[in-house]
Enzyme design. Sequence first.
Site, PDB file in Angstrom:
ATOM      1  N   ILE A 198       0.814  -1.213   0.000  1.00 40.16           N
ATOM      2  CA  ILE A 198       0.000   0.000   0.000  1.00 40.16           C
ATOM      3  C   ILE A 198       0.853   1.270   0.000  1.00 40.16           C
ATOM      4  O   ILE A 198       0.428   2.301  -0.501  1.00 40.16           O
ATOM      5  CB  ILE A 198      -0.998  -0.009   1.184  1.00 40.16           C
ATOM      6  CG1 ILE A 198      -2.107   1.021   0.970  1.00 40.16           C
ATOM      7  CG2 ILE A 198      -0.277   0.178   2.516  1.00 40.16           C
ATOM      8  CD1 ILE A 198      -3.273   0.868   1.922  1.00 40.16           C
ATOM      9  N   SER A 233      -7.638  -4.552  10.506  1.00 39.61           N
ATOM     10  CA  SER A 233      -7.815  -5.486  11.636  1.00 39.61           C
ATOM     11  C   SER A 233      -7.500  -6.940  11.314  1.00 39.61           C
ATOM     12  O   SER A 233      -7.632  -7.798  12.187  1.00 39.61           O
ATOM     13  CB  SER A 233      -9.229  -5.397  12.237  1.00 39.61           C
ATOM     14  OG  SER A 233      -9.365  -4.223  13.002  1.00 39.61           O
ATOM     15  N   GLY A 254      -4.595  -8.329  10.525  1.00 39.84           N
ATOM     16  CA  GLY A 254      -3.260  -8.780  10.907  1.00 39.84           C
ATOM     17  C   GLY A 254      -3.240  -9.219  12.357  1.00 39.84           C
ATOM     18  O   GLY A 254      -3.968 -10.131  12.748  1.00 39.84           O
ATOM     19  N   VAL A 255      -2.461  -8.517  13.167  1.00 39.41           N
ATOM     20  CA  VAL A 255      -2.310  -8.900  14.568  1.00 39.41           C
ATOM     21  C   VAL A 255      -3.603  -8.760  15.362  1.00 39.41           C
ATOM     22  O   VAL A 255      -3.737  -9.378  16.420  1.00 39.41           O
ATOM     23  CB  VAL A 255      -1.173  -8.114  15.273  1.00 39.41           C
ATOM     24  CG1 VAL A 255       0.153  -8.354  14.587  1.00 39.41           C
ATOM     25  CG2 VAL A 255      -1.480  -6.641  15.357  1.00 39.41           C
ATOM     26  N   TYR A 256      -4.577  -7.991  14.852  1.00 39.53           N
ATOM     27  CA  TYR A 256      -5.847  -7.851  15.567  1.00 39.53           C
ATOM     28  C   TYR A 256      -6.756  -9.055  15.351  1.00 39.53           C
ATOM     29  O   TYR A 256      -7.786  -9.170  16.000  1.00 39.53           O
ATOM     30  CB  TYR A 256      -6.549  -6.555  15.181  1.00 39.53           C
ATOM     31  CG  TYR A 256      -5.942  -5.307  15.799  1.00 39.53           C
ATOM     32  CD1 TYR A 256      -4.709  -5.326  16.456  1.00 39.53           C
ATOM     33  CD2 TYR A 256      -6.601  -4.105  15.739  1.00 39.53           C
ATOM     34  CE1 TYR A 256      -4.173  -4.190  17.022  1.00 39.53           C
ATOM     35  CE2 TYR A 256      -6.068  -2.955  16.307  1.00 39.53           C
ATOM     36  CZ  TYR A 256      -4.855  -3.005  16.945  1.00 39.53           C
ATOM     37  OH  TYR A 256      -4.322  -1.864  17.513  1.00 39.53           O
ATOM     38  N   VAL A 282       1.000  -3.137   8.660  1.00 37.55           N
ATOM     39  CA  VAL A 282       0.746  -2.001   7.777  1.00 37.55           C
ATOM     40  C   VAL A 282       1.185  -0.700   8.450  1.00 37.55           C
ATOM     41  O   VAL A 282       1.796   0.168   7.818  1.00 37.55           O
ATOM     42  CB  VAL A 282      -0.756  -1.929   7.399  1.00 37.55           C
ATOM     43  CG1 VAL A 282      -1.090  -0.632   6.702  1.00 37.55           C
ATOM     44  CG2 VAL A 282      -1.134  -3.106   6.521  1.00 37.55           C
ATOM     45  N   ASP A 283       0.874  -0.565   9.725  1.00 36.48           N
ATOM     46  CA  ASP A 283       1.215   0.648  10.463  1.00 36.48           C
ATOM     47  C   ASP A 283       2.713   0.915  10.417  1.00 36.48           C
ATOM     48  O   ASP A 283       3.157   2.023  10.087  1.00 36.48           O
ATOM     49  CB  ASP A 283       0.718   0.498  11.907  1.00 36.48           C
ATOM     50  CG  ASP A 283       0.739   1.776  12.711  1.00 36.48           C
ATOM     51  OD1 ASP A 283       0.876   2.875  12.126  1.00 36.48           O
ATOM     52  OD2 ASP A 283       0.595   1.690  13.940  1.00 36.48           O
TER      53      ASP A 283
END
Length: 170
Positions: free
Chosen positions: A10, A122, A124-126, A32-33
Amino acid sequence: MWIEVVEGDITRLEVDAIVNAAAPSLLGGGGVDGAIHRAAGPRLLEACRVLPEVSPGVRCRVGDVRVTPGFDLPARYVIHTVGPIWRGGNHGEAGELAACYRHAIRVASGLELTSIAFPAISCGVYGYPVAAASAVAVAVIHATQARDVAITLCCYSPETADAVRRALLT
């Protein structure tokens, strides 16, 4: 409204805004963050640090959005949103996830942007299941009135892209 599904990074998309699946602090993280913070450069972290906290250590609540410049990204803006942590699906997660997409699209329309790219918020790790998250994302996108905004759903893996494409067909 134009919707495209792409596989890739992205941070490399040439769109008016990319959406960051952020941590509540907005100070970077993994997935992503972290990728967005690395690609945008140190000025993104500086811009996030000056955003006011809504509670101790929280600059953005789940479902809300905050906007910063894109700095070193091809995108002019980063729309930060905090997705829900998956807790089995019976704790309002779908509504919180829908708010992420809805608020980001509203902000893009308000800024008169013509293109916006979303990651799989949300997923991924979430821990949000990709198929369920894709269904929420597609439903919100179709329900919005942002007809002048081209939306890219950017998927990091072929499996995520397949789930998003399936959701678009239903």
